[in-house]
Design a protein around this motif. Structure first.
Motif, PDB file in Angstrom:
ATOM      1  N   LEU A 157       0.825  -1.208   0.000  1.00 55.10           N
ATOM      2  CA  LEU A 157       0.000   0.000   0.000  1.00 55.10           C
ATOM      3  C   LEU A 157       0.859   1.258   0.000  1.00 55.10           C
ATOM      4  O   LEU A 157       0.593   2.216  -0.732  1.00 55.10           O
ATOM      5  CB  LEU A 157      -0.914  -0.019   1.233  1.00 55.10           C
ATOM      6  CG  LEU A 157      -1.988   1.059   1.301  1.00 55.10           C
ATOM      7  CD1 LEU A 157      -3.047   0.799   0.240  1.00 55.10           C
ATOM      8  CD2 LEU A 157      -2.618   1.092   2.683  1.00 55.10           C
ATOM      9  N   GLU A 158       1.907   1.247   0.817  1.00 51.73           N
ATOM     10  CA  GLU A 158       2.725   2.448   0.955  1.00 51.73           C
ATOM     11  C   GLU A 158       3.668   2.674  -0.227  1.00 51.73           C
ATOM     12  O   GLU A 158       4.318   3.725  -0.315  1.00 51.73           O
ATOM     13  CB  GLU A 158       3.533   2.401   2.265  1.00 51.73           C
ATOM     14  CG  GLU A 158       4.512   1.240   2.364  1.00 51.73           C
ATOM     15  CD  GLU A 158       3.903  -0.024   2.954  1.00 51.73           C
ATOM     16  OE1 GLU A 158       4.629  -0.772   3.617  1.00 51.73           O
ATOM     17  OE2 GLU A 158       2.705  -0.275   2.714  1.00 51.73           O
ATOM     18  N   SER A 159       3.761   1.702  -1.146  1.00 50.98           N
ATOM     19  CA  SER A 159       4.676   1.839  -2.282  1.00 50.98           C
ATOM     20  C   SER A 159       3.977   2.372  -3.528  1.00 50.98           C
ATOM     21  O   SER A 159       4.642   2.754  -4.492  1.00 50.98           O
ATOM     22  CB  SER A 159       5.313   0.487  -2.611  1.00 50.98           C
ATOM     23  OG  SER A 159       4.365  -0.391  -3.197  1.00 50.98           O
ATOM     24  N   THR A 214       3.973   3.197   8.439  1.00 53.85           N
ATOM     25  CA  THR A 214       3.803   3.747   7.090  1.00 53.85           C
ATOM     26  C   THR A 214       2.575   3.157   6.406  1.00 53.85           C
ATOM     27  O   THR A 214       1.897   3.839   5.629  1.00 53.85           O
ATOM     28  CB  THR A 214       5.051   3.489   6.236  1.00 53.85           C
ATOM     29  OG1 THR A 214       5.382   2.085   6.265  1.00 53.85           O
ATOM     30  CG2 THR A 214       6.229   4.285   6.747  1.00 53.85           C
ATOM     31  N   PHE A 215       2.271   1.889   6.668  1.00 54.27           N
ATOM     32  CA  PHE A 215       1.081   1.260   6.087  1.00 54.27           C
ATOM     33  C   PHE A 215      -0.180   1.979   6.555  1.00 54.27           C
ATOM     34  O   PHE A 215      -1.047   2.354   5.748  1.00 54.27           O
ATOM     35  CB  PHE A 215       1.037  -0.211   6.491  1.00 54.27           C
ATOM     36  CG  PHE A 215      -0.146  -0.972   5.935  1.00 54.27           C
ATOM     37  CD1 PHE A 215      -0.029  -1.681   4.750  1.00 54.27           C
ATOM     38  CD2 PHE A 215      -1.364  -0.991   6.605  1.00 54.27           C
ATOM     39  CE1 PHE A 215      -1.114  -2.386   4.236  1.00 54.27           C
ATOM     40  CE2 PHE A 215      -2.449  -1.689   6.101  1.00 54.27           C
ATOM     41  CZ  PHE A 215      -2.323  -2.392   4.912  1.00 54.27           C
ATOM     42  N   LEU A 216      -0.303   2.184   7.863  1.00 53.55           N
ATOM     43  CA  LEU A 216      -1.498   2.819   8.400  1.00 53.55           C
ATOM     44  C   LEU A 216      -1.590   4.289   7.983  1.00 53.55           C
ATOM     45  O   LEU A 216      -2.681   4.809   7.727  1.00 53.55           O
ATOM     46  CB  LEU A 216      -1.518   2.687   9.915  1.00 53.55           C
ATOM     47  CG  LEU A 216      -1.679   1.244  10.430  1.00 53.55           C
ATOM     48  CD1 LEU A 216      -1.471   1.182  11.932  1.00 53.55           C
ATOM     49  CD2 LEU A 216      -3.038   0.678  10.053  1.00 53.55           C
ATOM     50  N   ALA A 245      -4.716   5.926   5.897  1.00 52.32           N
ATOM     51  CA  ALA A 245      -5.429   7.137   6.301  1.00 52.32           C
ATOM     52  C   ALA A 245      -5.453   8.166   5.181  1.00 52.32           C
ATOM     53  O   ALA A 245      -6.479   8.809   4.920  1.00 52.32           O
ATOM     54  CB  ALA A 245      -4.783   7.722   7.552  1.00 52.32           C
ATOM     55  N   MET A 246      -4.334   8.319   4.486  1.00 48.47           N
ATOM     56  CA  MET A 246      -4.267   9.279   3.388  1.00 48.47           C
ATOM     57  C   MET A 246      -5.190   8.886   2.241  1.00 48.47           C
ATOM     58  O   MET A 246      -5.892   9.726   1.654  1.00 48.47           O
ATOM     59  CB  MET A 246      -2.828   9.396   2.895  1.00 48.47           C
ATOM     60  CG  MET A 246      -2.636  10.434   1.799  1.00 48.47           C
ATOM     61  SD  MET A 246      -2.990  12.123   2.360  1.00 48.47           S
ATOM     62  CE  MET A 246      -1.572  12.392   3.423  1.00 48.47           C
ATOM     63  N   ILE A 265      -0.577   6.527  14.577  1.00 45.78           N
ATOM     64  CA  ILE A 265      -0.541   7.319  13.350  1.00 45.78           C
ATOM     65  C   ILE A 265      -1.952   7.627  12.863  1.00 45.78           C
ATOM     66  O   ILE A 265      -2.188   8.598  12.156  1.00 45.78           O
ATOM     67  CB  ILE A 265       0.276   6.570  12.255  1.00 45.78           C
ATOM     68  CG1 ILE A 265       0.722   7.540  11.162  1.00 45.78           C
ATOM     69  CG2 ILE A 265      -0.524   5.437  11.642  1.00 45.78           C
ATOM     70  CD1 ILE A 265       1.811   8.462  11.570  1.00 45.78           C
ATOM     71  N   LEU A 266      -2.948   6.793  13.246  1.00 41.72           N
ATOM     72  CA  LEU A 266      -4.321   7.008  12.821  1.00 41.72           C
ATOM     73  C   LEU A 266      -5.062   7.983  13.725  1.00 41.72           C
ATOM     74  O   LEU A 266      -6.195   8.341  13.446  1.00 41.72           O
ATOM     75  CB  LEU A 266      -5.080   5.667  12.810  1.00 41.72           C
ATOM     76  CG  LEU A 266      -4.721   4.729  11.662  1.00 41.72           C
ATOM     77  CD1 LEU A 266      -5.396   3.388  11.850  1.00 41.72           C
ATOM     78  CD2 LEU A 266      -5.111   5.328  10.329  1.00 41.72           C
TER      79      LEU A 266
END
Length: 489
Positions: A227-229, A376-378, A382-383, A415-416
């Motif tokens: 997801l983060e990539s 970074t995944f979470l 969220a983004m 982070i959320l």
């Protein structure tokens, strides 16, 4: 001035093309490597059959003495397998006899067959068998080099499989001779074995790096990029001033009519305190206002969620029947975070979801198997929800029903927490009370009062501010007066 970037061959697997940066660069040769059983032949065969179904001739070459019908039989259970293409657009040949004679004979056979059928793809299944047959590094290097030149001359893609772990392949001539390397693996994780893919090398083309999830099902191979990539279509815009409430006036008043639109909220609380019920109020309030809601639960079925809500006066069945509120039950057993989030985001887009609840953030966090990815995944999740126009709530269980430990700062789930609502039990005057507090709302006004709340057959009721005890958030309160929630004891 013409672009120097090569044109791209579409593999027919959109998720594979995403990893490759759009597709396989034309006139290039790619090795797909990995230990037996990791899906190399299935992947390349799927690319071959899809190309043939689009009218692109394909030559599939076997390099062992096994009969072709055995290979075709093993592929016949996949939906991409179309027997009518065999002999029409997909041509299966054996290169075994030519390989026994030598590199020149094998190369000439393959290139002659490619030219004869005007093939756009040559798939050779089993380079390791060639190495074992010749036992000669120089001959194999010469064969691959001259075959690559020949394929490039006739604008043909080369797909080769070999049975080596990546670290072993990188020390062999094959790694330097070909243009691209895709590594498949099966990795043990406790009692599970997980499929992964990595594009290690792709000459002249930017691609997604690192490992990604791979699945094999009846449709064939599918990849889920990390997801983060994956890139985001992000537009830097100021926050809206709109609010999204729970439909509970006393609670919404604490937050100046609700949660900020497009924000993410962590609703944390003890076991059984009412997190799921409050989250259900949130999506139900939106549905009543015409905003599509989605409630994802790891533990409760839709029927169970609706029945529990009805018992406390919240009837969401009509909203569900009208299609304004959807429930999704995802049992947490052997959950893969990338697969789960991919499916949720697809549903959010398909339904036009505006309010989302994921009930069980700890389960989602634990399903991100690499701990270093969790933050970074979470953050990426969220983004993406913000970009899709979603206001979201994630529930999280506080391990202790009562106690002084209450710190989320070092947890990846922090982070959320654009907004943080805490629900907690407190023992006071020999009774257990439920309290709630808005601990944080980013860039927004809120009331920080501690409130007692009650759940009974008539619903959820938020009471007056608690001013009769100290230490309420620890769950171990000390009385400083004679009232709780404004009621005489």
């Amino acid at each position: 001035m013409p672009s120097s970037e090569p044109s791209l061959f579409q593999s027919g697997i959109p998720s594979f093309d995403a990893l490759l940066g759009g597709g396989i660069p034309s006139r290039q040769a790619v090795i797909v490597t990995g230990t037996p059983g990791c899906g190399k032949t299935v992947l390349c065969s799927q690319v071959a059959f899809d190309a043939a179904s689009r009218g692109i001739p394909v030559v599939m070459a076997t390099v062992t003495s096994e009969p072709h019908d055995k290979l075709m039989s093993s592929l016949s259970s996949f939906s991409f397998f179309k027997p009518e293409l065999l002999g029409e657009k997909l041509f299966v040949i054996s290169a075994y006899s030519a390989l026994k004679r030598g590199p020149k004979e094998a190369r000439d056979l393959l290139l002659q067959t490619v030219r004869e059928h005007k093939a756009g793809v040559l798939f050779i299944d089993g380079l390791r068998s060639i190495r074992d047959l010749w036992s000669d590094e120089a001959r194999l290097r010469e064969f691959l080099y001259e075959l690559g030149i020949g394929l490039s001359a006739v604008n043909c893609i080369g797909l080769f499989t070999t049975e080596y772990p990546l670290d072993r392949l990188m020390g062999l001539p094959e790694a330097t001779t070909v243009d691209g390397i895709v590594a498949l693996s099966i990795q043990p994780q406790g009692a599970r074995r997980l499929r992964r893919v990595e594009v290690v090398k792709l000459r002249g083309r930017e691609h997604l790096t690192g490992e990604h999830v791979m699945t094999i099902n009846q449709g064939g191979v599918e990849f889920i990029p990390r997801l983060e990539s994956t890139p985001l279509d992000f537009h830097d815009e100021p926050p809206t001033l709109a609010r999204k409430g729970f439909g509970l006036p006393e609670l919404d008043t604490l937050m100046f009519e609700g949660l900020p639109e497009l924000s993410t909220t962590m609703l944390a609380g003890s076991m059984g305190i009412g997190k799921t019920l409050l989250a259900t109020h949130f999506v139900a309030d939106g549905a009543r206002r015409g905003e599509q809601g989605l409630f994802v639960s790891f533990f409760d079925s839709p029927a169970m969620l609706m029945a529990r809500a009805k018992r406390v006066g919240l009837d969401v069945a009509a909203l569900h029947r009208d299609g304004l509120l959807s429930f999704q039950h995802v049992p947490p057993m052997e959950l893969e975070a990338d697969v789960f989030v991919r499916d949720v985001l697809r549903k959010v887009e398909a339904l036009g979801v505006k309010r989302l609840v994921i009930d069980g953030l700890s389960e989602l966090e634990q399903s991100i198997l690499d701990p270093s990815r969790r933050r970074t995944f979470l953050a990426s999740l969220a983004m993406r929800l913000r970009i899709l126009g979603v206001t979201s709530i994630f529930t999280r269980e506080v391990p202790k029903v009562v106690g002084t430990e209450l710190d989320f700062s070092d947890a990846p789930v922090a982070i959320l927490g654009e907004n943080l609502l805490l629900l907690r039990y407190v023992e006071l005057h020999g009774r257990m009370h439920r309290i709630l507090s808005v601990l944080k709302m980013r860039d927004s006004k809120y009331a920080s009062d501690l409130r007692e709340f009650q759940i009974n057959d008539t619903g959820v009721k938020v009471l007056a501010p608690l001013r009769s005890a100290a230490g309420l958030l620890t769950g171990q309160a000390q009385p400083i007066g004679s009232t709780v929630g404004g009621a005489k004891e």
